[in-house]
Design an enzyme around this catalytic site. Structure first.
Site, PDB file in Angstrom:
ATOM      1  N   ARG A  69       0.845  -1.193   0.000  1.00 32.64           N
ATOM      2  CA  ARG A  69       0.000   0.000   0.000  1.00 32.64           C
ATOM      3  C   ARG A  69       0.881   1.244   0.000  1.00 32.64           C
ATOM      4  NH1 ARG A  69      -1.744   0.678   4.389  1.00 32.64           N
ATOM      5  NH2 ARG A  69      -1.131  -1.236   5.431  1.00 32.64           N
ATOM      6  N   TYR A 197      -1.573  -3.314  -6.897  1.00 30.04           N
ATOM      7  CA  TYR A 197      -1.334  -4.027  -5.633  1.00 30.04           C
ATOM      8  C   TYR A 197      -2.610  -4.128  -4.781  1.00 30.04           C
ATOM      9  CZ  TYR A 197      -0.376  -5.110  -0.885  1.00 30.04           C
ATOM     10  OH  TYR A 197      -0.481  -5.693   0.357  1.00 30.04           O
ATOM     11  N   GLY A 198      -2.843  -5.281  -4.221  1.00 32.62           N
ATOM     12  CA  GLY A 198      -4.007  -5.626  -3.387  1.00 32.62           C
ATOM     13  C   GLY A 198      -4.727  -4.494  -2.676  1.00 32.62           C
ATOM     14  N   GLY A 199      -4.124  -3.998  -1.611  1.00 31.96           N
ATOM     15  CA  GLY A 199      -4.791  -3.009  -0.774  1.00 31.96           C
ATOM     16  C   GLY A 199      -5.135  -1.726  -1.512  1.00 31.96           C
ATOM     17  N   LYS A 206      -9.724  -2.377   2.082  1.00 37.40           N
ATOM     18  CA  LYS A 206      -9.374  -1.258   2.944  1.00 37.40           C
ATOM     19  C   LYS A 206     -10.167  -0.003   2.575  1.00 37.40           C
ATOM     20  CE  LYS A 206      -6.889  -3.682   5.524  1.00 37.40           C
ATOM     21  NZ  LYS A 206      -5.597  -4.232   5.309  1.00 37.40           N
ATOM     22  N   HIS A 226      -9.993  -2.585  11.845  1.00 36.13           N
ATOM     23  CA  HIS A 226      -8.933  -3.438  11.269  1.00 36.13           C
ATOM     24  C   HIS A 226      -8.666  -4.571  12.255  1.00 36.13           C
ATOM     25  CE1 HIS A 226      -4.557  -3.569   9.486  1.00 36.13           C
ATOM     26  NE2 HIS A 226      -5.357  -4.398   8.862  1.00 36.13           N
ATOM     27  N   SER A 248      -0.826  -3.842  10.234  1.00 33.97           N
ATOM     28  CA  SER A 248      -0.536  -4.726   9.119  1.00 33.97           C
ATOM     29  C   SER A 248       0.723  -5.561   9.368  1.00 33.97           C
ATOM     30  CB  SER A 248      -0.345  -3.893   7.852  1.00 33.97           C
ATOM     31  OG  SER A 248      -1.480  -3.107   7.638  1.00 33.97           O
ATOM     32  N   ALA A 249       0.631  -6.828   9.013  1.00 31.93           N
ATOM     33  CA  ALA A 249       1.739  -7.775   9.160  1.00 31.93           C
ATOM     34  C   ALA A 249       2.216  -7.913  10.604  1.00 31.93           C
ATOM     35  CB  ALA A 249       2.903  -7.417   8.235  1.00 31.93           C
ATOM     36  N   CYS A 250       1.283  -7.855  11.553  1.00 33.27           N
ATOM     37  CA  CYS A 250       1.625  -8.033  12.970  1.00 33.27           C
ATOM     38  C   CYS A 250       0.887  -9.205  13.602  1.00 33.27           C
ATOM     39  CB  CYS A 250       1.369  -6.747  13.739  1.00 33.27           C
ATOM     40  SG  CYS A 250       2.532  -5.450  13.307  1.00 33.27           S
ATOM     41  N   GLY A 251       0.355 -10.116  12.791  1.00 39.10           N
ATOM     42  CA  GLY A 251      -0.112 -11.378  13.357  1.00 39.10           C
ATOM     43  C   GLY A 251      -1.608 -11.630  13.411  1.00 39.10           C
ATOM     44  N   LYS A 252      -2.441 -10.861  12.714  1.00 36.06           N
ATOM     45  CA  LYS A 252      -3.891 -11.124  12.767  1.00 36.06           C
ATOM     46  C   LYS A 252      -4.224 -12.473  12.123  1.00 36.06           C
ATOM     47  CE  LYS A 252      -5.138  -7.274  10.752  1.00 36.06           C
ATOM     48  NZ  LYS A 252      -3.772  -6.723  10.663  1.00 36.06           N
ATOM     49  N   THR A 253      -3.707 -12.703  10.905  1.00 37.49           N
ATOM     50  CA  THR A 253      -4.020 -13.945  10.204  1.00 37.49           C
ATOM     51  C   THR A 253      -3.578 -15.138  11.050  1.00 37.49           C
ATOM     52  OG1 THR A 253      -3.683 -12.798   8.122  1.00 37.49           O
ATOM     53  CG2 THR A 253      -3.713 -15.198   8.033  1.00 37.49           C
ATOM     54  N   ASP A 277      -8.996  -9.857   9.098  1.00 38.14           N
ATOM     55  CA  ASP A 277      -8.515  -8.503   8.782  1.00 38.14           C
ATOM     56  C   ASP A 277      -9.499  -7.386   9.128  1.00 38.14           C
ATOM     57  OD1 ASP A 277      -6.214  -7.094   7.680  1.00 38.14           O
ATOM     58  OD2 ASP A 277      -7.461  -6.559   5.972  1.00 38.14           O
ATOM     59  N   SER A 374       4.804 -10.389  -0.035  1.00 40.67           N
ATOM     60  CA  SER A 374       4.101 -11.256  -0.990  1.00 40.67           C
ATOM     61  C   SER A 374       2.898 -11.875  -0.279  1.00 40.67           C
ATOM     62  CB  SER A 374       5.038 -12.332  -1.527  1.00 40.67           C
ATOM     63  OG  SER A 374       5.634 -13.046  -0.468  1.00 40.67           O
ATOM     64  N   ARG A 375       1.866 -12.215  -1.041  1.00 43.26           N
ATOM     65  CA  ARG A 375       0.594 -12.593  -0.412  1.00 43.26           C
ATOM     66  C   ARG A 375      -0.082 -13.762  -1.108  1.00 43.26           C
ATOM     67  NH1 ARG A 375      -1.618  -8.963   3.858  1.00 43.26           N
ATOM     68  NH2 ARG A 375       0.088  -7.492   4.157  1.00 43.26           N
ATOM     69  N   ASN A 502       0.309 -18.463  21.687  1.00 43.86           N
ATOM     70  CA  ASN A 502      -0.471 -17.290  22.108  1.00 43.86           C
ATOM     71  C   ASN A 502      -1.794 -17.686  22.766  1.00 43.86           C
ATOM     72  OD1 ASN A 502       1.538 -15.604  21.167  1.00 43.86           O
ATOM     73  ND2 ASN A 502       0.605 -15.378  19.137  1.00 43.86           N
TER      74      ASN A 502
HETATM   75  P1  GTP Z   1      -2.192  -7.827   7.325  1.00 49.18           P
HETATM   76  O1  GTP Z   1      -2.747  -8.863   6.427  1.00 49.18           O
HETATM   77  O2  GTP Z   1      -1.087  -7.036   6.684  1.00 49.18           O
HETATM   78  O3  GTP Z   1      -3.215  -6.921   7.939  1.00 49.18           O
HETATM   79  O4  GTP Z   1      -1.387  -8.558   8.490  1.00 49.18           O
HETATM   80  P2  GTP Z   1      -1.710  -9.586   9.666  1.00 49.18           P
HETATM   81  O5  GTP Z   1      -1.881  -8.817  10.926  1.00 49.18           O
HETATM   82  O6  GTP Z   1      -2.760 -10.537   9.289  1.00 49.18           O
HETATM   83  O7  GTP Z   1      -0.304 -10.318   9.803  1.00 49.18           O
HETATM   84  P3  GTP Z   1       0.117 -11.859   9.746  1.00 49.18           P
HETATM   85  O8  GTP Z   1      -0.690 -12.729  10.650  1.00 49.18           O
HETATM   86  O9  GTP Z   1       0.155 -12.256   8.337  1.00 49.18           O
HETATM   87  O10 GTP Z   1       1.601 -11.803  10.338  1.00 49.18           O
HETATM   88  C1  GTP Z   1       2.647 -11.299   9.645  1.00 49.18           C
HETATM   89  C2  GTP Z   1       4.006 -11.564  10.243  1.00 49.18           C
HETATM   90  O11 GTP Z   1       3.991 -11.641  11.668  1.00 49.18           O
HETATM   91  C3  GTP Z   1       4.611 -12.860   9.742  1.00 49.18           C
HETATM   92  O12 GTP Z   1       5.944 -12.623   9.409  1.00 49.18           O
HETATM   93  C4  GTP Z   1       4.497 -13.773  10.929  1.00 49.18           C
HETATM   94  O13 GTP Z   1       5.483 -14.758  10.899  1.00 49.18           O
HETATM   95  C5  GTP Z   1       4.659 -12.820  12.103  1.00 49.18           C
HETATM   96  N1  GTP Z   1       3.957 -13.309  13.323  1.00 49.18           N
HETATM   97  C6  GTP Z   1       2.653 -13.605  13.438  1.00 49.18           C
HETATM   98  N2  GTP Z   1       2.346 -14.027  14.702  1.00 49.18           N
HETATM   99  C7  GTP Z   1       3.508 -13.961  15.389  1.00 49.18           C
HETATM  100  C8  GTP Z   1       3.844 -14.270  16.751  1.00 49.18           C
HETATM  101  O14 GTP Z   1       3.019 -14.645  17.579  1.00 49.18           O
HETATM  102  N3  GTP Z   1       5.153 -14.077  17.109  1.00 49.18           N
HETATM  103  C9  GTP Z   1       6.093 -13.657  16.221  1.00 49.18           C
HETATM  104  N4  GTP Z   1       7.341 -13.508  16.655  1.00 49.18           N
HETATM  105  N5  GTP Z   1       5.814 -13.377  14.928  1.00 49.18           N
HETATM  106  C10 GTP Z   1       4.532 -13.524  14.525  1.00 49.18           C
HETATM  107  C1  SPV Z   2      -2.739  -4.692   5.228  1.00 51.14           C
HETATM  108  O1  SPV Z   2      -1.774  -4.114   4.692  1.00 51.14           O
HETATM  109  O2  SPV Z   2      -3.170  -4.379   6.364  1.00 51.14           O
HETATM  110  C2  SPV Z   2      -3.410  -5.809   4.531  1.00 51.14           C
HETATM  111  C3  SPV Z   2      -3.063  -6.031   3.146  1.00 51.14           C
HETATM  112  O3  SPV Z   2      -4.261  -6.470   5.096  1.00 51.14           O
HETATM  113  S1  SPV Z   2      -3.794  -4.887   2.086  1.00 51.14           S
HETATM  114  O4  SPV Z   2      -5.020  -5.452   1.553  1.00 51.14           O
HETATM  115  O5  SPV Z   2      -2.833  -4.660   1.022  1.00 51.14           O
HETATM  116  O6  SPV Z   2      -4.089  -3.663   2.780  1.00 51.14           O
HETATM  117 MN    MN Z   3      -4.745  -5.622   7.084  1.00 54.00          MN
END
Ligand code: GTP
Ligand code: SPV
Ligand code: MN
Length: 592
Positions: A69, A197-199, A206, A226, A248-253, A277, A374-375, A502
């Site tokens: 994004r 790109y996705g977002g 979003k 979010h 974003s990318a802090c562990g929701k999925t 998400d 990458s996604r 967790n």
């Molecule tokens: P968006 O889709 O961008 O909104 O992100 P998200 O919050 O869904 O993030 P996602 O679950 O994909 O996590 C992204 C990164 O966090 C990856 O590199 C994971 O390996 C790392 N991660 C997730 N959970 C943990 C955890 O409990 N501990 C650690 N150390 N890393 C984690």
């Molecule tokens: C984020 O960046 O928080 C995502 C991916 O979930 S995107 O759809 O690109 O926003």
């Molecule tokens: Mn997100």
């Protein structure tokens, strides 16, 4: 295709601007999907993956300058600048339409314009919102097909005159200098140009569900967040639903699909995934907060996803999945850093270049096989832990709201707010290190209230007030918590094992919600007695637990000053309740 006069008129107008060779109305059928896939293989938008090993799966590469994004090119376009607030980029609607029109003009010559009617939320639910996206990208159509409900049934719901969000997208020439992601909340419209790109381009996600969604939610008295949504089924069969906001990318999925770790297996917990998400949450007649996931799929981060960290994700993406910017292996399968299996000896990387492990660029930096952002795009229904309440128009009742960030220091593993208003303050002071999901310097700590900094479609000061008001309107508000899986030791090593483990923290959270466990009062909120976190099967020492739960007076003093600077940017729009909580925290820390 439709008797909806306004929709027909708008499609005509936009076509006159973009001048596609053809207009195709998307019906959502299987036949249509096959046709589009074939077409995309022909144009090179998609590459077919090994259909024996990955049935129904395809590969896509975005342009090298278009992999995340672009927040600096994302605007809220309201008549008054103050309505966008200090945290958003702002442009007047007149200027924005003019600027973007110049780029959209003739952008679809030689291309097809696809008309995608889509529903965020189950088709026909009174909580759902309908949009129509016009796009010149088959990749967008096929992704929207997974991420939302599309096609004929949605068009039927629109009838002849129902309101919808007007979403216009063109890749144009993918030039970053001619890229704009524009939101017009006053017109219920979104214009996105110059990106693939996705977002930036899956406009239901979003753009509609959060930026316009939050604007509408404020007006209508609900919350667009979010957040992941998950159900934790305890040994007695009772399911407690949690909504959690991490940037974003802090562990929701990962959290949404959690599988109980070995050590806790005998307890019989089970996790149900509702969403990973976005959460739309309303107060029901029972005075509780109920949530739906407006999406129908996952657009998840690939790197780091493997059978150890997230087995449910690995099972979900075995078929009918679109992989974007990962490494393409010679056998037509895919790989990414910290994925399953051995590191492949060769492949074509996300930039489309031959790749071998250990390659470095001129500066000596490692060349990635897969882009860090990458996604994979995959249907929620393929997830082994998918909740059976996904199609329920009412959603699920939320008992706990969890905020969290990526912080090497300061924030303890878990703590609980004293009451709703304090919890809102905890959300408003969230901060996290920047990740690859957004363009910019990685690792830098930035304030990201409620993980909504890039997604709040209006003045964030007013957004805090809205949160406070929501609490007052609930007889039965959820409890609010804060977690941090990312605290590090002096050597930069994570103190907490994370991922499936967790659940040990979630167990404490749900026990708190059901008044089954006591807590220790600290200046920042209630923290667990370390003895109340079940560590069976883990080798985490007492000392490590103490570090994880520590509240360091000097670190917090610095934090409070930093919070003050951030709050200043909101001026008179900062609700007094937030200032009060800030002062109370300061006093408690000073006394500590
Ligand atoms: P968006 O889709 O961008 O909104 O992100 P998200 O919050 O869904 O993030 P996602 O679950 O994909 O996590 C992204 C990164 O966090 C990856 O590199 C994971 O390996 C790392 N991660 C997730 N959970 C943990 C955890 O409990 N501990 C650690 N150390 N890393 C984690
Ligand atoms: C984020 O960046 O928080 C995502 C991916 O979930 S995107 O759809 O690109 O926003
Ligand atoms: Mn997100």
């Amino acid at each position: 295709m439709t008797r909806h006069a306004k929709l027909n008129k708008w499609v005509k107008e936009m076509a006159a601007l973009c001048r596609p060779d053809k207009i195709v109305w998307i019906d959502g059928s299987e036949d249509e999907k096959k046709r589009l896939e074939k077409e995309a293989l022909y144009t090179g938008e998609l590459i077919e993956l090994n259909q024996e090993k990955l049935p129904g799966c395809f590969y896509h590469r975005t342009a090298a300058n278009d992999v995340a994004r672009t927040e600096h090119l994302t605007y809220i376009c309201t008549k008054k600048r103050a309505d966008a607030g200090p945290t958003n980029n702002w442009m007047s609607p007149a200027k924005a339409y003019k600027k973007a029109s110049e780029i959209f003009k003739g952008s679809m010559i030689g291309r097809t314009m696809y008309v995608i009617p889509f529903s965020m939320g189950p088709v026909g639910s009174e909580f759902s919102k309908i949009g129509v996206e016009l796009t010149d990208s088959i990749y967008v159509v096929l992704n929207m097909r997974i991420m939302t409900r599309i096609g004929r049934s949605v068009l039927e719901k629109l009838g002849t005159d129902k309101d919808f969000t007007k979403c216009l997208h063109s890749k144009a020439d993918l030039n970053v200098d001619r890229r704009l992601i524009l939101h017009f909340p006053e017109d219920n419209a979104i214009w996105s140009v110059g990106s693939g790109y996705g977002g930036n381009v899956l406009l239901g996600k979003k753009c509609l569900s959060l930026r316009l969604g939050s604007w509408i939610a404020k007006k209508e008295g609900w919350l667009a967040e979010h957040m992941l949504i998950m159900g934790v089924e305890d040994p007695s069969g009772h399911i407690t639903y949690i909504a959690a906001a991490f940037p974003s990318a802090c562990g929701k999925t990962n959290l949404a699909m959690l599988i109980p770790p070995e050590g806790l297996k005998s307890k019989g917990y089970r996790i149900w995934t509702v969403g990973d998400d976005i959460a739309w949450m309303r107060i029901d007649t029972d005075g509780s907060l109920w949530a739906i996931n407006p999406e129908a799929g996952f657009f998840g981060v690939a790197p780091g996803t493997n059978s150890r960290t997230n087995p449910n994700a690995m099972a979900t993406i075995k078929k009918n999945t679109i992989f974007t910017n990962v490494l393409l292996k010679p056998d037509g399968t895919v790989w990414w850093e910290d994925g399953d299996g051995p590191v492949p000896s060769e492949g074509i990387n996300w930039e489309g270049k031959p790749w071998k492990p250990g390659m470095t660029d001129e500066k000596g930096n490692k060349i990635h096989g897969a882009h860090p952002n990458s996604r994979f795009t995959a249907p929620l229904s393929q997830c082994p832990s998918v909740s059976n309440r996904l199609e329920q128009h009412h959603g699920v009742p939320i008992s706990a709201i969890v905020f969290g960030g990526r912080r090497a220091k300061l924030a303890p593993l878990v703590y609980e707010s004293f009451y709703w208003q304090h919890g809102v303050f905890m959300g408003a002071t969230m901060a996290s290190e920047r990740t690859a999901a957004q363009f910019g310097k990685q690792g830098e700590v930035r304030r990201d209230p409620m993980a909504m900094l890039p997604f709040c479609g209006y003045n964030m000061g007013k957004y805090f007030s809205h949160w406070i008001k929501m609490g007052k309107n609930m007889a039965n508000p959820p409890k609010i918590f804060h977690v941090n899986w990312f605290k590090q030791d002096e050597n930069g090593k994570f103190l907490w094992p994370g991922f499936g483990e967790n659940l040990r923290v979630l167990e404490w959270i749900i026990d708190r919600c059901r008044q089954k466990v006591k807590a220790v009062e600290s200046p920042i909120g209630y923290v667990p007695d370390p003895a109340d976190i079940d560590l069976t099967g883990l080798d985490t020492s007492k000392e490590t637990m103490a570090k994880l739960l520590e509240v360091d007076k000097n670190e917090w003093k610095k934090e409070i000053e930093d919070q003050k600077d951030f709050f200043k940017t909101f001026g008179k729009d900062l609700p007094k309740e937030i200032t009060i909580e800030h002062e109370l925290l300061k006093k408690r820390i000073e006394r500590y």
